[in-house]
Design a protein around this motif. Structure first.
Motif, PDB file in Angstrom:
ATOM      1  N   HIS A 126       4.236  10.038  -2.747  1.00  0.00           N
ATOM      2  CA  HIS A 126       4.092   8.630  -3.103  1.00  0.00           C
ATOM      3  C   HIS A 126       5.430   7.939  -3.370  1.00  0.00           C
ATOM      4  O   HIS A 126       5.469   6.762  -3.722  1.00  0.00           O
ATOM      5  CB  HIS A 126       3.171   8.486  -4.310  1.00  0.00           C
ATOM      6  CG  HIS A 126       2.607   7.110  -4.461  1.00  0.00           C
ATOM      7  ND1 HIS A 126       1.601   6.644  -3.645  1.00  0.00           N
ATOM      8  CD2 HIS A 126       2.936   6.088  -5.274  1.00  0.00           C
ATOM      9  CE1 HIS A 126       1.336   5.384  -3.988  1.00  0.00           C
ATOM     10  NE2 HIS A 126       2.125   5.032  -4.960  1.00  0.00           N
ATOM     11  N   ASP A 127       6.534   8.641  -3.246  1.00  0.00           N
ATOM     12  CA  ASP A 127       7.834   7.979  -3.361  1.00  0.00           C
ATOM     13  C   ASP A 127       8.340   7.534  -1.981  1.00  0.00           C
ATOM     14  O   ASP A 127       9.545   7.393  -1.787  1.00  0.00           O
ATOM     15  CB  ASP A 127       8.850   8.901  -4.056  1.00  0.00           C
ATOM     16  CG  ASP A 127       8.859  10.289  -3.446  1.00  0.00           C
ATOM     17  OD1 ASP A 127       8.174  10.487  -2.422  1.00  0.00           O
ATOM     18  OD2 ASP A 127       9.533  11.172  -3.989  1.00  0.00           O
ATOM     19  N   SER A 128       7.390   7.277  -1.063  1.00  0.00           N
ATOM     20  CA  SER A 128       7.748   6.780   0.274  1.00  0.00           C
ATOM     21  C   SER A 128       8.693   7.720   0.997  1.00  0.00           C
ATOM     22  O   SER A 128       9.648   7.277   1.629  1.00  0.00           O
ATOM     23  CB  SER A 128       8.410   5.398   0.196  1.00  0.00           C
ATOM     24  OG  SER A 128       7.441   4.418   0.072  1.00  0.00           O
ATOM     25  N   ARG A 151      13.682   9.347   3.822  1.00  0.00           N
ATOM     26  CA  ARG A 151      13.338   8.249   2.915  1.00  0.00           C
ATOM     27  C   ARG A 151      12.919   7.062   3.754  1.00  0.00           C
ATOM     28  O   ARG A 151      13.703   6.554   4.540  1.00  0.00           O
ATOM     29  CB  ARG A 151      14.547   7.871   2.053  1.00  0.00           C
ATOM     30  CG  ARG A 151      14.793   8.852   0.948  1.00  0.00           C
ATOM     31  CD  ARG A 151      16.158   8.658   0.317  1.00  0.00           C
ATOM     32  NE  ARG A 151      16.511   9.867  -0.410  1.00  0.00           N
ATOM     33  CZ  ARG A 151      16.304  10.052  -1.698  1.00  0.00           C
ATOM     34  NH1 ARG A 151      15.802   9.120  -2.409  1.00  0.00           N
ATOM     35  NH2 ARG A 151      16.599  11.178  -2.282  1.00  0.00           N
ATOM     36  N   ASN A 152      11.685   6.632   3.583  1.00  0.00           N
ATOM     37  CA  ASN A 152      11.177   5.552   4.423  1.00  0.00           C
ATOM     38  C   ASN A 152      11.377   4.213   3.742  1.00  0.00           C
ATOM     39  O   ASN A 152      11.385   4.120   2.518  1.00  0.00           O
ATOM     40  CB  ASN A 152       9.703   5.782   4.710  1.00  0.00           C
ATOM     41  CG  ASN A 152       9.485   7.096   5.420  1.00  0.00           C
ATOM     42  OD1 ASN A 152      10.013   7.299   6.506  1.00  0.00           O
ATOM     43  ND2 ASN A 152       8.764   7.992   4.793  1.00  0.00           N
ATOM     44  N   SER A 153      11.501   3.191   4.574  1.00  0.00           N
ATOM     45  CA  SER A 153      11.711   1.857   4.021  1.00  0.00           C
ATOM     46  C   SER A 153      10.385   1.160   3.754  1.00  0.00           C
ATOM     47  O   SER A 153      10.351   0.049   3.268  1.00  0.00           O
ATOM     48  CB  SER A 153      12.553   1.022   4.982  1.00  0.00           C
ATOM     49  OG  SER A 153      11.850   0.882   6.186  1.00  0.00           O
ATOM     50  N   THR A 154       9.280   1.839   4.081  1.00  0.00           N
ATOM     51  CA  THR A 154       7.977   1.197   3.973  1.00  0.00           C
ATOM     52  C   THR A 154       7.216   1.734   2.765  1.00  0.00           C
ATOM     53  O   THR A 154       7.714   2.564   2.024  1.00  0.00           O
ATOM     54  CB  THR A 154       7.156   1.499   5.230  1.00  0.00           C
ATOM     55  OG1 THR A 154       7.038   2.916   5.330  1.00  0.00           O
ATOM     56  CG2 THR A 154       7.836   0.976   6.464  1.00  0.00           C
ATOM     57  N   LEU A 155       5.987   1.260   2.608  1.00  0.00           N
ATOM     58  CA  LEU A 155       5.130   1.779   1.552  1.00  0.00           C
ATOM     59  C   LEU A 155       4.783   3.241   1.855  1.00  0.00           C
ATOM     60  O   LEU A 155       4.905   3.684   2.985  1.00  0.00           O
ATOM     61  CB  LEU A 155       3.856   0.927   1.449  1.00  0.00           C
ATOM     62  CG  LEU A 155       4.085  -0.511   0.971  1.00  0.00           C
ATOM     63  CD1 LEU A 155       2.765  -1.262   0.917  1.00  0.00           C
ATOM     64  CD2 LEU A 155       4.766  -0.550  -0.384  1.00  0.00           C
ATOM     65  N   PRO A 156       4.322   3.989   0.844  1.00  0.00           N
ATOM     66  CA  PRO A 156       4.131   5.435   1.023  1.00  0.00           C
ATOM     67  C   PRO A 156       3.061   5.799   2.054  1.00  0.00           C
ATOM     68  O   PRO A 156       2.107   5.064   2.282  1.00  0.00           O
ATOM     69  CB  PRO A 156       3.683   5.902  -0.363  1.00  0.00           C
ATOM     70  CG  PRO A 156       4.089   4.843  -1.296  1.00  0.00           C
ATOM     71  CD  PRO A 156       4.068   3.562  -0.540  1.00  0.00           C
ATOM     72  N   GLY A 165      11.775  -3.993   8.176  1.00  0.00           N
ATOM     73  CA  GLY A 165      12.848  -3.870   7.194  1.00  0.00           C
ATOM     74  C   GLY A 165      12.347  -3.983   5.777  1.00  0.00           C
ATOM     75  O   GLY A 165      12.813  -3.308   4.879  1.00  0.00           O
ATOM     76  N   VAL A 166      11.376  -4.828   5.547  1.00  0.00           N
ATOM     77  CA  VAL A 166      10.810  -4.922   4.218  1.00  0.00           C
ATOM     78  C   VAL A 166       9.421  -4.314   4.224  1.00  0.00           C
ATOM     79  O   VAL A 166       8.562  -4.703   3.469  1.00  0.00           O
ATOM     80  CB  VAL A 166      10.783  -6.371   3.706  1.00  0.00           C
ATOM     81  CG1 VAL A 166      12.169  -6.784   3.295  1.00  0.00           C
ATOM     82  CG2 VAL A 166      10.242  -7.320   4.742  1.00  0.00           C
ATOM     83  N   GLY A 167       9.204  -3.354   5.104  1.00  0.00           N
ATOM     84  CA  GLY A 167       7.945  -2.626   5.099  1.00  0.00           C
ATOM     85  C   GLY A 167       6.790  -3.516   5.475  1.00  0.00           C
ATOM     86  O   GLY A 167       6.908  -4.391   6.324  1.00  0.00           O
ATOM     87  N   LEU A 198       5.390  -5.872   4.017  1.00  0.00           N
ATOM     88  CA  LEU A 198       5.492  -7.297   3.748  1.00  0.00           C
ATOM     89  C   LEU A 198       5.880  -8.064   4.999  1.00  0.00           C
ATOM     90  O   LEU A 198       5.383  -9.145   5.263  1.00  0.00           O
ATOM     91  CB  LEU A 198       6.533  -7.554   2.662  1.00  0.00           C
ATOM     92  CG  LEU A 198       6.141  -7.101   1.265  1.00  0.00           C
ATOM     93  CD1 LEU A 198       7.264  -7.430   0.306  1.00  0.00           C
ATOM     94  CD2 LEU A 198       4.869  -7.779   0.828  1.00  0.00           C
ATOM     95  N   HIS A 252      15.409   2.299   7.607  1.00  0.00           N
ATOM     96  CA  HIS A 252      16.543   3.019   7.067  1.00  0.00           C
ATOM     97  C   HIS A 252      16.338   4.491   7.291  1.00  0.00           C
ATOM     98  O   HIS A 252      15.345   5.052   6.875  1.00  0.00           O
ATOM     99  CB  HIS A 252      16.700   2.741   5.589  1.00  0.00           C
ATOM    100  CG  HIS A 252      17.923   3.383   5.048  1.00  0.00           C
ATOM    101  ND1 HIS A 252      19.161   2.841   5.217  1.00  0.00           N
ATOM    102  CD2 HIS A 252      18.095   4.564   4.431  1.00  0.00           C
ATOM    103  CE1 HIS A 252      20.054   3.653   4.702  1.00  0.00           C
ATOM    104  NE2 HIS A 252      19.428   4.708   4.206  1.00  0.00           N
ATOM    105  N   ARG A 262      17.801   8.637   7.587  1.00  0.00           N
ATOM    106  CA  ARG A 262      18.864   9.591   7.327  1.00  0.00           C
ATOM    107  C   ARG A 262      18.409  10.972   7.772  1.00  0.00           C
ATOM    108  O   ARG A 262      17.235  11.220   7.874  1.00  0.00           O
ATOM    109  CB  ARG A 262      19.263   9.610   5.860  1.00  0.00           C
ATOM    110  CG  ARG A 262      18.226  10.173   4.929  1.00  0.00           C
ATOM    111  CD  ARG A 262      18.748  10.206   3.540  1.00  0.00           C
ATOM    112  NE  ARG A 262      19.718  11.281   3.405  1.00  0.00           N
ATOM    113  CZ  ARG A 262      19.369  12.525   3.130  1.00  0.00           C
ATOM    114  NH1 ARG A 262      18.117  12.851   3.008  1.00  0.00           N
ATOM    115  NH2 ARG A 262      20.282  13.456   2.991  1.00  0.00           N
TER     116      ARG A 262
END
Lengths: 156, 416
Positions: free
Chosen positions: B231-233, B249-254, B317-319, B321, B414, B416
């Motif tokens: 749940h930490d995306s 690490r995803n830039s979106t919701l989990p 970029g803002v998931g 939203l 984003h 990595r």
């Protein structure tokens, strides 16, 4: 009827209760070391800022940021150091700076932005600066970064 | 690329779904204490049988492909195994068999083992019930995996060797256990997870990177790699030989559900309302793109009138939203000082559809993603998803062609 029973800590009667400390790994450093590290970082950040090297100042302060219990002083000091950087950065430079940071640093920075927003009007905290950094950081790291701040028990 | 097949099963959430072996039948629960079997007729799913035995909400369903048995888990702390028999009137009926789970909290998740002689039930009682059939008494008995689980178990997944079991829990850990049962299993051959494997051996324990509940766990097809979504995306991929844990690490919701499609790729889906393909190896993992492509899904979803003219993923970029029409409207109102409401149609009321519709096929959280079709080379060619929006969607596992568009789709992510 009294409602006092609602205030009883029922967890104390449960032998198998899940403790806060079981939810995350504690910082292996002891509090005194953490504080010394924070002080050292503050001076390193000051000298980096004097040279105009904001990027390395950010990396320095966000790497190994203090978390967990018993390090309140170091946490306050680190927030102060970070605010120093945030307040002295031109807003046009922010997106490039953020893109250069590693993903873990994004999460840590977001934690500090929220910590700063939780204490308005104290010291160097400026709401508009925090909000503009928050906007830029969300553009780079997405809503996932905010979710990670909410879930992470290693609060700064 | 063919468009995804979209079926609107209901206007209420689908809590879980499973298909039979030849994909002609579907079982799902419409957020109630009943499970509903559907039969496929052309392009539609027709309700056929209702399985009602549970008292409370059904949380998870699995359909064993070879033995054709269904298992359901529910908040009433019970699980039932359903087998198809011929009733007195000559019609086939689904007969429930109660399972002695011995848990005192809700059952949250259930999965058959690969050989279909066992199944595992995750529960809120800080335990996993590993169930096997007791022929003498004609019932299913369970053995509990308890230590060192500290909170609700949210998901389980079986290793192909029928012995190892992965579990994701709300104490922010993914674990690999041995679920070896002497009377059922033959001794497993040594694997990367260990050699001697008595019941409740802990073969691995991995924390989520930023303290999120582990929603979903899955072994790779070979069983040598474990992936989990928290749940930490983030999604984490564990190479136990390493010992290396790769975190994306995803830039979106989990994400709340994931499934492997081949040894080097997996599909994850969840609160972001679109399935996303990830690919990688021990050297590193990254998001390839969304299976939910704007072009292929265009006839099914509202056409964007807002700012995002690229693919849905470009605005990620803002998931989530960024894919929301309502969000785009308010953002325009905020940044440009203009309202997108046209004269004559007031902002509230008026056109009730469209305004709040997402540009993804699923209009709400995806509750489950499962393999649907296996291609000749053993990889998963199609996956199915069920959502809180009552939709069931079957997706091709391929990110739309055109490598030029790939980088632009990933522009906002984003990685990595």
């Amino acid at each position: 009827m009294s409602a006092n029973f609602r205030k009883i800590d029922i967890d104390q009667y449960d032998e198998d209760t899940l403790l806060e400390t079981e939810l995350y790994d504690l910082d292996p450093r002891d509090p005194a070391t953490v504080l010394a590290d924070s002080k050292q970082k503050q001076s390193a950040v000051r000298s980096a800022l004097a040279k105009g090297d904001i990027g390395s100042a950010l990396v320095t302060v966000l790497d190994g940021a203090p978390y967990g219990p018993n390090v309140e002083e170091a946490k306050a000091l680190t927030l102060q150091t970070l605010l120093l950087i945030l307040n002295s950065t031109k807003s046009t430079d922010v997106p490039a700076l953020l893109r250069a940071l590693p993903a873990e640093a994004h999460d840590t920075l977001m934690k500090y932005l929220y910590k700063g927003m939780a204490m308005p009007g104290t010291g160097e905290v400026s709401g508009s600066v925090l909000l503009s950094w928050h906007e830029k950081l969300t553009e780079v790291a997405g809503t996932g970064c905010i979710v990670r701040v909410m879930t992470d028990r290693r609060t700064v | 690329m063919a468009a995804p097949e979209v079926f609107t099963i209901a206007q209420v959430p689908l809590t879980a779904h499973a298909f039979n072996a030849d994909r002609s039948k579907l079982i799902t629960s419409l957020n109630t204490n009943e499970a509903q079997i559907y039969g496929r007729q052309g392009n539609e799913w027709k309700p056929e049988v209702t399985l009602s035995e549970h008292d409370k909400l059904i949380t998870s369903i699995d359909w064993a492909p070879n033995s054709n048995r269904i298992v359901t888990a529910s908040q009433d702390r019970n699980a039932y195994v359903w087998s198809q028999t011929t009733g007195a009137d000559g019609n086939s009926v689904w007969k429930p068999t109660l399972v002695l789970l011995r848990i005192n909290r809700a059952a949250t998740y259930v999965r058959w083992s690969p050989k279909e002689d066992k199944f595992a039930v995750a529960s809120g009682a800080r335990a996993i019930a590993v169930c096997s059939f007791d022929a003498d008494n004609d019932w299913w008995v369970s053995r509990l995996l308890k230590k060192p689980i500290r909170s609700t178990v949210l998901s389980v997944d079986w290793h192909p060797n029928n012995v190892l079991l992965a579990a994701g829990t709300a104490d922010m850990k993914a674990r690999v256990f041995s679920a070896y049962i002497k009377d059922v299993d033959s001794r497993p051959s040594p694997s990367v997870w260990g050699e001697k494997l008595p019941f409740n051996t802990i073969c691995g324990e991995y924390a989520s990177p930023a303290g999120g509940w582990v929603h979903s766990v899955a072994f790779s097809p070979s069983g040598d790699v474990l992936a989990f979504a928290s749940h930490d995306s983030t999604i984490s991929i564990v190479y136990p030989g390493g010992p290396a844990v790769i975190t994306v690490r995803n830039s979106t919701l989990p994400y709340v559900s994931l499934t492997w499609t081949s040894e080097d790729a997996l599909v994850a889906a969840g609160h972001d309302c679109q399935p996303v393909l990830f690919s990688g190896s021990a050297e590193g993992w990254k998001a390839i793109g969304s299976l939910d492509d704007a072009k292929s899904g265009a006839p099914l979803t509202p056409v964007s009138t807002g700012s995002s003219s690229g693919g849905r993923f470009a605005s990620a970029g803002v998931g989530r939203l960024g894919t929301n029409e309502a969000f785009a409207r308010f953002r325009n109102a905020d940044t440009l000082g203009k309202s997108s409401a046209t004269p004559g149609s007031p902002v509230s009321g008026g056109d009730s559809s469209g305004d709040t519709e997402l540009m993804t096929v699923h209009q709400n959280t995806i509750t489950s993603v499962r393999p649907y079709e296996i291609s000749a080379n053993g990889n998963v060619a199609k996956v199915s998803t069920s959502g809180v929006d009552g939709k069931l969607v079957i997706w091709n596992v391929s990110v739309p062609a055109g490598t030029g568009g790939l980088s632009s789709r990933l522009g906002g992510m984003h990685l990595r």
